[in-house]
Write a protein that holds these residues in place. Structure first.
Motif, PDB file in Angstrom:
ATOM      1  N   ARG A  55       0.743  -1.043  -0.027  1.00 61.59           N
ATOM      2  CA  ARG A  55       0.044   0.148  -0.051  1.00 61.59           C
ATOM      3  C   ARG A  55       0.966   1.355   0.181  1.00 61.59           C
ATOM      4  NH1 ARG A  55      -4.538   1.801   4.277  1.00 61.59           N
ATOM      5  NH2 ARG A  55      -4.811   3.920   3.578  1.00 61.59           N
ATOM      6  N   TYR A  56       1.876   1.359   0.601  1.00 64.39           N
ATOM      7  CA  TYR A  56       2.741   2.451   0.955  1.00 64.39           C
ATOM      8  C   TYR A  56       3.866   2.218   0.175  1.00 64.39           C
ATOM      9  CZ  TYR A  56      -0.457   3.935   4.518  1.00 64.39           C
ATOM     10  OH  TYR A  56      -1.783   4.252   5.151  1.00 64.39           O
ATOM     11  N   ILE A  57       4.467   3.400  -0.472  1.00 61.78           N
ATOM     12  CA  ILE A  57       5.658   3.274  -1.335  1.00 61.78           C
ATOM     13  C   ILE A  57       6.353   4.707  -1.154  1.00 61.78           C
ATOM     14  CG2 ILE A  57       6.607   3.166  -3.714  1.00 61.78           C
ATOM     15  CD1 ILE A  57       4.776   0.888  -2.821  1.00 61.78           C
ATOM     16  N   ALA A  58       7.585   4.216  -0.481  1.00 65.77           N
ATOM     17  CA  ALA A  58       8.728   5.656  -0.461  1.00 65.77           C
ATOM     18  C   ALA A  58       9.285   5.830  -1.754  1.00 65.77           C
ATOM     19  CB  ALA A  58       9.487   5.325   0.829  1.00 65.77           C
ATOM     20  N   LEU A  59       9.479   7.193  -1.857  1.00 66.42           N
ATOM     21  CA  LEU A  59      10.202   7.651  -3.116  1.00 66.42           C
ATOM     22  C   LEU A  59      11.355   8.642  -2.801  1.00 66.42           C
ATOM     23  CD1 LEU A  59      10.060   7.274  -6.183  1.00 66.42           C
ATOM     24  CD2 LEU A  59       8.321   9.027  -6.136  1.00 66.42           C
ATOM     25  N   THR A  60      12.712   8.257  -3.091  1.00 66.09           N
ATOM     26  CA  THR A  60      13.435   9.151  -2.720  1.00 66.09           C
ATOM     27  C   THR A  60      14.516   9.138  -3.940  1.00 66.09           C
ATOM     28  OG1 THR A  60      14.868   7.653  -1.675  1.00 66.09           O
ATOM     29  CG2 THR A  60      13.458   9.167  -0.405  1.00 66.09           C
ATOM     30  N   TYR A  61      15.835   9.817  -4.008  1.00 65.78           N
ATOM     31  CA  TYR A  61      16.996   9.694  -4.917  1.00 65.78           C
ATOM     32  C   TYR A  61      17.877   9.430  -4.039  1.00 65.78           C
ATOM     33  CZ  TYR A  61      19.780  11.247  -8.578  1.00 65.78           C
ATOM     34  OH  TYR A  61      20.648  11.178  -9.565  1.00 65.78           O
ATOM     35  N   ASP A  83      23.276  12.901  -5.916  1.00 66.18           N
ATOM     36  CA  ASP A  83      24.178  11.880  -6.193  1.00 66.18           C
ATOM     37  C   ASP A  83      25.225  11.989  -5.250  1.00 66.18           C
ATOM     38  OD1 ASP A  83      23.259  11.517  -8.754  1.00 66.18           O
ATOM     39  OD2 ASP A  83      24.581  13.038  -9.595  1.00 66.18           O
ATOM     40  N   ASP A  84      25.407  12.946  -4.250  1.00 67.97           N
ATOM     41  CA  ASP A  84      26.451  13.034  -3.249  1.00 67.97           C
ATOM     42  C   ASP A  84      26.162  12.885  -1.874  1.00 67.97           C
ATOM     43  OD1 ASP A  84      28.173  13.397  -5.277  1.00 67.97           O
ATOM     44  OD2 ASP A  84      27.950  15.540  -5.208  1.00 67.97           O
ATOM     45  N   SER A  85      24.473  12.944  -1.547  1.00 74.07           N
ATOM     46  CA  SER A  85      23.882  12.580  -0.206  1.00 74.07           C
ATOM     47  C   SER A  85      22.719  11.957  -0.190  1.00 74.07           C
ATOM     48  CB  SER A  85      23.703  14.311   0.308  1.00 74.07           C
ATOM     49  OG  SER A  85      22.641  14.606  -0.489  1.00 74.07           O
ATOM     50  N   TYR A  86      22.592  11.616   1.084  1.00 71.31           N
ATOM     51  CA  TYR A  86      21.335  10.547   1.378  1.00 71.31           C
ATOM     52  C   TYR A  86      20.181  11.426   1.711  1.00 71.31           C
ATOM     53  CZ  TYR A  86      24.008   6.269   1.707  1.00 71.31           C
ATOM     54  OH  TYR A  86      24.872   5.113   1.413  1.00 71.31           O
ATOM     55  N   PRO A  87      19.102  11.006   1.420  1.00 69.15           N
ATOM     56  CA  PRO A  87      17.991  12.163   1.323  1.00 69.15           C
ATOM     57  C   PRO A  87      17.558  12.517   2.902  1.00 69.15           C
ATOM     58  CG  PRO A  87      17.007   9.910   1.008  1.00 69.15           C
ATOM     59  CD  PRO A  87      18.735   9.820   0.961  1.00 69.15           C
ATOM     60  N   VAL A  88      17.046  13.474   3.028  1.00 64.67           N
ATOM     61  CA  VAL A  88      16.963  14.126   4.445  1.00 64.67           C
ATOM     62  C   VAL A  88      15.270  13.927   4.468  1.00 64.67           C
ATOM     63  CG1 VAL A  88      16.496  16.124   6.004  1.00 64.67           C
ATOM     64  CG2 VAL A  88      18.572  15.735   4.604  1.00 64.67           C
ATOM     65  N   TYR A  89      14.515  14.209   3.240  1.00 65.94           N
ATOM     66  CA  TYR A  89      13.120  13.954   3.087  1.00 65.94           C
ATOM     67  C   TYR A  89      12.755  12.911   2.136  1.00 65.94           C
ATOM     68  CZ  TYR A  89      12.396  18.203   5.723  1.00 65.94           C
ATOM     69  OH  TYR A  89      12.585  19.391   6.606  1.00 65.94           O
TER      70      TYR A  89
END
Length: 121
Positions: free
Chosen positions: A14-20, A62-68
């Protein structure tokens, strides 16, 4: 959107998380995660209707993990923006989560229903 991200519409997902992350769109659900097309991700987050709500929110680079991150609810067709660490925690235990119901007086309910009917007219 979820078909483009190769996610099946199943109740358990049901829930999908989307980041880069790491030069790709990163899609997570209760069973795991996968990278997907940057072009699908970019078309979505760069669209004006979405991008205006993401100002100042780091979904990753490309250089950092997501904060949000974005949390997509495919059952109610809703999307939330929130801190990535909270989204990760939510994905682990969402089956135990209950949406809080607002506490309304009978007068407030009546006013809301009246405003809604006026809006429909």
């Amino acid at each position: 959107m979820l078909a483009a991200l190769q996610v099946e519409n199943k109740p358990a997902k049901r829930y999908i998380a989307l980041t880069y992350q790491a030069t790709n769109c990163y899609v997570e659900h209760i069973y795991g995660a996968h990278t997907d097309s940057f072009w699908v991700y970019s078309a979505y987050v760069d669209h004006f209707a979405v991008a205006i709500h993401l100002i100042g929110c780091d979904l990753g680079s490309d250089d950092s993990y997501p904060v949000y991150g974005l949390l997509l609810d495919q059952q109610q067709n809703q999307i939330w923006l929130g801190p990535y660490r909270h989204i990760k925690a939510f994905l682990e235990k969402w089956r135990d989560y209950a949406y809080p119901q607002p506490i309304l007086t009978p007068e407030q309910r009546e006013k809301i229903e009246q405003n809604f009917q006026e809006f429909l007219e």
